[in-house]
Write a protein that holds these residues in place. Sequence first.
Motif, PDB file in Angstrom:
ATOM      1  N   TRP A 141       0.817  -1.207   0.000  1.00 34.99           N
ATOM      2  CA  TRP A 141       0.000   0.000   0.000  1.00 34.99           C
ATOM      3  C   TRP A 141       0.853   1.261   0.000  1.00 34.99           C
ATOM      4  O   TRP A 141       0.400   2.320  -0.444  1.00 34.99           O
ATOM      5  CB  TRP A 141      -0.957  -0.009   1.188  1.00 34.99           C
ATOM      6  N   LYS A 142       2.085   1.167   0.486  1.00 35.96           N
ATOM      7  CA  LYS A 142       2.988   2.313   0.403  1.00 35.96           C
ATOM      8  C   LYS A 142       3.290   2.633  -1.065  1.00 35.96           C
ATOM      9  O   LYS A 142       3.296   3.795  -1.473  1.00 35.96           O
ATOM     10  CB  LYS A 142       4.279   2.031   1.161  1.00 35.96           C
ATOM     11  N   ALA A 143       3.537   1.572  -1.843  1.00 34.36           N
ATOM     12  CA  ALA A 143       3.794   1.780  -3.271  1.00 34.36           C
ATOM     13  C   ALA A 143       2.537   2.261  -3.989  1.00 34.36           C
ATOM     14  O   ALA A 143       2.607   3.114  -4.880  1.00 34.36           O
ATOM     15  CB  ALA A 143       4.308   0.478  -3.893  1.00 34.36           C
ATOM     16  N   ILE A 144       1.387   1.725  -3.592  1.00 37.73           N
ATOM     17  CA  ILE A 144       0.133   2.160  -4.216  1.00 37.73           C
ATOM     18  C   ILE A 144      -0.134   3.627  -3.891  1.00 37.73           C
ATOM     19  O   ILE A 144      -0.588   4.401  -4.749  1.00 37.73           O
ATOM     20  CB  ILE A 144      -1.026   1.264  -3.745  1.00 37.73           C
ATOM     21  N   PHE A 145       0.139   4.027  -2.641  1.00 39.89           N
ATOM     22  CA  PHE A 145      -0.036   5.429  -2.263  1.00 39.89           C
ATOM     23  C   PHE A 145       0.863   6.325  -3.105  1.00 39.89           C
ATOM     24  O   PHE A 145       0.430   7.384  -3.600  1.00 39.89           O
ATOM     25  CB  PHE A 145       0.278   5.613  -0.779  1.00 39.89           C
ATOM     26  N   ALA A 146       2.128   5.918  -3.271  1.00 40.21           N
ATOM     27  CA  ALA A 146       3.050   6.709  -4.086  1.00 40.21           C
ATOM     28  C   ALA A 146       2.572   6.789  -5.532  1.00 40.21           C
ATOM     29  O   ALA A 146       2.661   7.845  -6.179  1.00 40.21           O
ATOM     30  CB  ALA A 146       4.447   6.098  -4.021  1.00 40.21           C
ATOM     31  N   GLN A 147       2.043   5.692  -6.049  1.00 37.69           N
ATOM     32  CA  GLN A 147       1.558   5.679  -7.425  1.00 37.69           C
ATOM     33  C   GLN A 147       0.365   6.617  -7.592  1.00 37.69           C
ATOM     34  O   GLN A 147       0.310   7.412  -8.536  1.00 37.69           O
ATOM     35  CB  GLN A 147       1.167   4.255  -7.809  1.00 37.69           C
ATOM     36  N   ARG A 148      -0.582   6.549  -6.666  1.00 39.54           N
ATOM     37  CA  ARG A 148      -1.781   7.396  -6.768  1.00 39.54           C
ATOM     38  C   ARG A 148      -1.439   8.859  -6.525  1.00 39.54           C
ATOM     39  O   ARG A 148      -2.059   9.751  -7.120  1.00 39.54           O
ATOM     40  CB  ARG A 148      -2.829   6.911  -5.768  1.00 39.54           C
ATOM     41  N   ASN A 149      -0.465   9.111  -5.666  1.00 38.03           N
ATOM     42  CA  ASN A 149      -0.044  10.489  -5.433  1.00 38.03           C
ATOM     43  C   ASN A 149       0.584  11.076  -6.700  1.00 38.03           C
ATOM     44  O   ASN A 149       0.333  12.240  -7.055  1.00 38.03           O
ATOM     45  CB  ASN A 149       0.956  10.534  -4.277  1.00 38.03           C
ATOM     46  N   ALA A 150       1.388  10.266  -7.383  1.00 34.33           N
ATOM     47  CA  ALA A 150       1.982  10.727  -8.641  1.00 34.33           C
ATOM     48  C   ALA A 150       0.915  10.928  -9.711  1.00 34.33           C
ATOM     49  O   ALA A 150       0.993  11.865 -10.518  1.00 34.33           O
ATOM     50  CB  ALA A 150       3.023   9.714  -9.115  1.00 34.33           C
ATOM     51  N   GLN A 151      -0.096  10.069  -9.721  1.00 31.85           N
ATOM     52  CA  GLN A 151      -1.182  10.233 -10.690  1.00 31.85           C
ATOM     53  C   GLN A 151      -1.986  11.504 -10.419  1.00 31.85           C
ATOM     54  O   GLN A 151      -2.423  12.174 -11.356  1.00 31.85           O
ATOM     55  CB  GLN A 151      -2.091   9.001 -10.633  1.00 31.85           C
TER      56      GLN A 151
ATOM     57  N   SER B 103     -11.171  12.703  -9.524  1.00 38.67           N
ATOM     58  CA  SER B 103     -11.069  11.240  -9.483  1.00 38.67           C
ATOM     59  C   SER B 103      -9.761  10.798  -8.833  1.00 38.67           C
ATOM     60  O   SER B 103      -9.744   9.883  -8.002  1.00 38.67           O
ATOM     61  CB  SER B 103     -11.166  10.674 -10.899  1.00 38.67           C
ATOM     62  N   ALA B 104      -8.648  11.453  -9.195  1.00 43.53           N
ATOM     63  CA  ALA B 104      -7.352  11.105  -8.612  1.00 43.53           C
ATOM     64  C   ALA B 104      -7.305  11.435  -7.130  1.00 43.53           C
ATOM     65  O   ALA B 104      -6.699  10.708  -6.336  1.00 43.53           O
ATOM     66  CB  ALA B 104      -6.232  11.832  -9.361  1.00 43.53           C
ATOM     67  N   GLN B 105      -7.939  12.529  -6.710  1.00 44.44           N
ATOM     68  CA  GLN B 105      -7.988  12.892  -5.302  1.00 44.44           C
ATOM     69  C   GLN B 105      -8.733  11.840  -4.491  1.00 44.44           C
ATOM     70  O   GLN B 105      -8.284  11.431  -3.405  1.00 44.44           O
ATOM     71  CB  GLN B 105      -8.665  14.261  -5.136  1.00 44.44           C
ATOM     72  N   GLU B 106      -9.877  11.398  -5.006  1.00 42.53           N
ATOM     73  CA  GLU B 106     -10.654  10.384  -4.289  1.00 42.53           C
ATOM     74  C   GLU B 106      -9.915   9.056  -4.239  1.00 42.53           C
ATOM     75  O   GLU B 106      -9.955   8.351  -3.227  1.00 42.53           O
ATOM     76  CB  GLU B 106     -12.016  10.206  -4.975  1.00 42.53           C
TER      77      GLU B 106
ATOM     78  N   LYS C 137      -8.784   7.267  -0.592  1.00 41.59           N
ATOM     79  CA  LYS C 137      -9.304   5.991  -0.114  1.00 41.59           C
ATOM     80  C   LYS C 137      -8.196   4.971   0.158  1.00 41.59           C
ATOM     81  O   LYS C 137      -8.477   3.885   0.653  1.00 41.59           O
ATOM     82  CB  LYS C 137     -10.310   5.411  -1.109  1.00 41.59           C
ATOM     83  N   THR C 138      -6.938   5.324  -0.158  1.00 38.84           N
ATOM     84  CA  THR C 138      -5.837   4.380   0.033  1.00 38.84           C
ATOM     85  C   THR C 138      -5.704   3.962   1.486  1.00 38.84           C
ATOM     86  O   THR C 138      -5.550   2.773   1.802  1.00 38.84           O
ATOM     87  CB  THR C 138      -4.516   4.997  -0.456  1.00 38.84           C
ATOM     88  N   ALA C 139      -5.753   4.931   2.407  1.00 36.32           N
ATOM     89  CA  ALA C 139      -5.600   4.614   3.828  1.00 36.32           C
ATOM     90  C   ALA C 139      -6.718   3.699   4.303  1.00 36.32           C
ATOM     91  O   ALA C 139      -6.478   2.750   5.076  1.00 36.32           O
ATOM     92  CB  ALA C 139      -5.565   5.896   4.653  1.00 36.32           C
ATOM     93  N   ALA C 140      -7.948   3.952   3.852  1.00 34.40           N
ATOM     94  CA  ALA C 140      -9.076   3.114   4.265  1.00 34.40           C
ATOM     95  C   ALA C 140      -8.930   1.696   3.709  1.00 34.40           C
ATOM     96  O   ALA C 140      -9.233   0.712   4.408  1.00 34.40           O
ATOM     97  CB  ALA C 140     -10.389   3.732   3.796  1.00 34.40           C
TER      98      ALA C 140
END
Length: 423
Positions: free
Chosen positions: A251-261, A310-313, A317-320
Amino acid sequence: MFSTYATRFACAAVLFVAFMPAGKAHSQTLTMGNALQRALAASPRLTAAERDIGIARGQRIQSGALINPEISYEIDGALGSGAYRGTRSADSTLQISQMFELWGKRDARIAAGQAGLDAAGIERQAIRLEVLSETAIAFLTVLGLQRRIEILNEQVEAIDQISPLLQRRVEAGASSVAETGRADVASALVKADRERTKAALASARRELAILMGDAAPKFSVVSGRLDPGGRPPSFQSVVNAIDANPQLVRWKAIFAQRNAQLLLARLKPYPDVTISAGMRRFHDTGDNAVRLSVSVPIPIFDQNQGNILSAQESLAKTAAERQANRNTLIVVAGRAYDTLQGSLRELSILRETGIPKARDAAAAISEGYGQGRYSLLEVLDAQASVAQARLREQEAQQNFHVAVATIEGLVGNPFALARGSAR
């Protein structure tokens, strides 16, 4: 650190299931270590995970690609009338254009691609742990059912040993012929249980074989011991170790990916610059001249607001999602831990009281039956009590090791049973 999980897990499995010496090597006798190695080599899920890494690697490479230049050729003053008929009077321009991304858009795209590659690699580690855990549990199931059949065989033999004595008692008139039928019924019921267990064993063997890449079992028996040892650490230490599970680390990598998106979505409205340079030839004079142009889009109508939202949402939701994933792992670990603790308490009662007392009673009643002090029904009941106690012991041992394999698959490293110090 994740590359060591599988090795640690395999070592833990060997420690928890201390395999019996085999004497001469037998190619058809399967050990836990061999089963784990073969499962890792044959797992289609791991193969698919490798392909996912390849897909992510390709996307990472593509994310860093520069935008291709464009070349164009233009004619002006052609296909008209009079002097401009055809193309002989046309001016011509050969031009090359290049768009330059500004505001860090390419860096954001590269960051998203790299995070996706990291997430795919961690996901592979999670799948590797799942394969190891599933294979260990399948192996332990086969081992437990083998032991269960051995106990039932011994129970049938114990009943059959009564037959000569029973026959002599019938001939002497000390017992009725009906008691012979009662012994036959008791033996038949145990044999029926044995056949049911054999069917369960056949299914378990097939499942283990499939995990190792075989359509049918190519081993005769599995080799191992189910005796548990030591005492488990606190459940809180298990919960703390779960945070190292690749399912949560990813999820750390997913968070970084979504933050970059999200960053990429926010940067998209900022205009990029396209610079063009070319050579223009004027037909009337035969002269040549350089043509330069710069173009910048005007972000008036489309400012990418929908994609930004969409990217913000998605990021929010990553933490949840991580917490939901963690809660699920803790619930599974809690069930396994409670099973482990209950199995240890059950084994303590059976070994300290249940099995010894049942054996003593069975021995005394069997001896008294030969002296005419007990009935056949009492002998059969005593033997059944011994068999049931031993079957409960086998079931508790199997449940203990299955729980250990489950927890090890969740914490990502050997589940240290305290033996004076943690392993």
